[in-house]
Write a protein that holds these residues in place. Structure first.
Motif, PDB file in Angstrom:
ATOM      1  N   PHE A 117     -55.431  25.976  17.363  1.00 49.45           N
ATOM      2  CA  PHE A 117     -54.879  27.179  17.947  1.00 49.45           C
ATOM      3  C   PHE A 117     -55.728  27.735  19.085  1.00 49.45           C
ATOM      4  N   GLN A 118     -56.940  27.251  19.239  1.00 44.54           N
ATOM      5  CA  GLN A 118     -57.780  27.668  20.351  1.00 44.54           C
ATOM      6  C   GLN A 118     -57.764  26.650  21.484  1.00 44.54           C
ATOM      7  N   ASP A 119     -57.301  25.459  21.192  1.00 44.73           N
ATOM      8  CA  ASP A 119     -57.267  24.384  22.177  1.00 44.73           C
ATOM      9  C   ASP A 119     -55.978  23.604  21.925  1.00 44.73           C
ATOM     10  N   THR A 120     -55.128  23.509  22.937  1.00 47.78           N
ATOM     11  CA  THR A 120     -53.819  22.885  22.737  1.00 47.78           C
ATOM     12  C   THR A 120     -53.865  21.364  22.828  1.00 47.78           C
ATOM     13  N   GLN A 121     -55.040  20.776  23.064  1.00 50.06           N
ATOM     14  CA  GLN A 121     -55.069  19.338  23.278  1.00 50.06           C
ATOM     15  C   GLN A 121     -54.566  18.568  22.066  1.00 50.06           C
ATOM     16  N   ALA A 122     -54.899  19.045  20.862  1.00 51.60           N
ATOM     17  CA  ALA A 122     -54.466  18.343  19.653  1.00 51.60           C
ATOM     18  C   ALA A 122     -52.948  18.414  19.491  1.00 51.60           C
ATOM     19  N   THR A 123     -52.377  19.612  19.645  1.00 53.79           N
ATOM     20  CA  THR A 123     -50.929  19.734  19.485  1.00 53.79           C
ATOM     21  C   THR A 123     -50.186  19.045  20.634  1.00 53.79           C
ATOM     22  N   ASP A 124     -50.773  19.020  21.819  1.00 59.11           N
ATOM     23  CA  ASP A 124     -50.174  18.261  22.923  1.00 59.11           C
ATOM     24  C   ASP A 124     -50.136  16.775  22.584  1.00 59.11           C
ATOM     25  N   TYR A 125     -51.221  16.275  22.000  1.00 57.88           N
ATOM     26  CA  TYR A 125     -51.284  14.863  21.617  1.00 57.88           C
ATOM     27  C   TYR A 125     -50.220  14.549  20.569  1.00 57.88           C
ATOM     28  N   ILE A 126     -50.133  15.389  19.539  1.00 57.20           N
ATOM     29  CA  ILE A 126     -49.137  15.173  18.485  1.00 57.20           C
ATOM     30  C   ILE A 126     -47.733  15.158  19.084  1.00 57.20           C
ATOM     31  N   ARG A 127     -47.450  16.119  19.945  1.00 56.83           N
ATOM     32  CA  ARG A 127     -46.105  16.236  20.519  1.00 56.83           C
ATOM     33  C   ARG A 127     -45.789  15.042  21.425  1.00 56.83           C
ATOM     34  N   GLU A 128     -46.705  14.690  22.318  1.00 54.03           N
ATOM     35  CA  GLU A 128     -46.431  13.632  23.284  1.00 54.03           C
ATOM     36  C   GLU A 128     -46.383  12.258  22.622  1.00 54.03           C
ATOM     37  N   VAL A 129     -47.323  11.984  21.734  1.00 52.00           N
ATOM     38  CA  VAL A 129     -47.348  10.695  21.048  1.00 52.00           C
ATOM     39  C   VAL A 129     -46.220  10.612  20.014  1.00 52.00           C
ATOM     40  N   GLY A 130     -46.060  11.673  19.228  1.00 50.79           N
ATOM     41  CA  GLY A 130     -45.032  11.663  18.193  1.00 50.79           C
ATOM     42  C   GLY A 130     -43.626  11.499  18.740  1.00 50.79           C
ATOM     43  N   ASN A 131     -43.332  12.148  19.855  1.00 46.86           N
ATOM     44  CA  ASN A 131     -41.983  12.058  20.420  1.00 46.86           C
ATOM     45  C   ASN A 131     -41.681  10.687  21.015  1.00 46.86           C
TER      46      ASN A 131
END
Length: 329
Positions: A117-131
């Motif tokens: 929640f302080q750095d979006t890199q992890a959620t960006d990775y999940i979203r881009e790779v997962g999709n």
């Protein structure tokens, strides 16, 4: 003797292992309600600590053979102070775009030491790779993932897909004839509840092929490296898990955490493969990974599981391991 002690000390320091303990008591069996990976999802941006998920149709298995990719120990934001760390996110995404895979697996330590929640890199990775894999991103919690987060926040992150609850770090996924059991040993223990629930779920499972996944390697001692001293489950837990796996048709356990990886432990009736990290880290004595991703190919006709290793820098296939595909009765 001094030289051996020095080498062992270096190995211990290189591990950077978390010393958290315990996953707490489980109120219900986290493996009893399987998640169907033939469903397509769209992973959106997080809102209020929750990844926004939307159903996008179905992608039913087209045959008996199943292939899926996995990575481990991505370690986003790992410092690059000495110019000896390289990440291969774009290369992995390009590989996924050409694969048509039904789901993708991350065996933990997606983050090095940060917050969802302080750095979006992890959620960006999940979203881009997962999709790029039907929105089916299977994420095994790792010890580094818990440096700045808790299991509660980890579970909240996935609650739009799986519902609220503390058991999100432990799940049962199904795709065709394959069951994948995601275990939580990020604190270097499984706990009696988790192993008991796993055994109960395996006994009730009607799918013939079973794989277990976890972050930290379970078995240890086959290679002279840091696994000799501090990695792996407690011996009693490891023995119990080995019995459960052997008695219930498990073919393979996939783990990470070790970074150097590429180690096979052949047990009675099944095997553990300890995978190498997705990022490259050039170190003294070549203690870590050059950066790899993998595919797992379930081939019932040949009665085997083929694990293919790819060098992330070039996308080149650099190795294949074959394991017996057990068929549970």
């Amino acid at each position: 003797m001094r030289k051996a002690a020095f080498i062992l000390a270096v190995l211990l320091l290189a591990s950077a292992c978390s010393l958290e303990f315990g996953i707490g008591q489980l109120g219900k069996n986290p493996f009893e309600d399987p998640v169907d990976l033939s469903e397509k999802w769209e992973i959106g941006y997080p809102a209020d600590g929750v990844l926004q998920m939307e159903r996008a149709g179905n992608a039913s298995p087209s045959g008996d053979a199943i292939t899926f990719p996995f990575v481990t120990d991505v370690h986003l934001r790992r410092e690059n102070e000495h110019g000896n760390i390289t990440h291969y996110h774009e290369e992995f995404k390009a590989f996924l775009r050409n694969g048509g895979f039904p789901f993708v697996v991350c065996l933990g330590d997606l983050m090095d030491n940060g917050s969802f929640f302080q750095d979006t890199q992890a959620t960006d990775y999940i979203r881009e790779v997962g999709n790029l894999a039907n929105g089916n991103f299977i994420y095994t919690v790792g010890n580094h993932d818990l440096h700045s987060e808790s299991r509660k926040s980890f579970s909240r992150l996935w609650s739009d897909r799986y519902g609220e609850g503390e058991s999100t770090t432990m799940k049962h996924f199904v795709y065709g004839d394959l069951s994948i059991y995601m275990l939580d040993n990020a604190s270097r223990t499984f706990g009696a509840d988790q192993l008991g629930y796993l055994e109960s779920a395996l006994k009730a499972d009607t799918r013939p092929y079973r794989i277990l996944i976890a972050h930290e390697n379970v078995f240890t001692g086959g290679v002279f490296d840091q696994t000799l001293a501090i990695f792996g489950a407690h011996m009693r837990e490891a023995n119990r898990l080995a019995r459960i796996a052997a008695e219930n048709g498990v073919s393979l356990i996939l783990t990470g955490h070790h970074h150097k990886g590429d180690i096979t432990y052949q047990m009675k009736g099944f095997a553990e493969y300890n995978a190498a990290a997705a990022h490259r880290h050039d170190t003294f004595m070549d203690l870590e990974s050059r950066g790899y991703w993998y595919t797992v190919e379930i081939d019932p006709d040949a009665g085997e599981i083929r694990l293919v290793m790819y060098l992330a820098e070039t996308g080149e296939r650099v190795g294949t391991r074959s394991f017996t595909l057990n068929k549970a009765r």
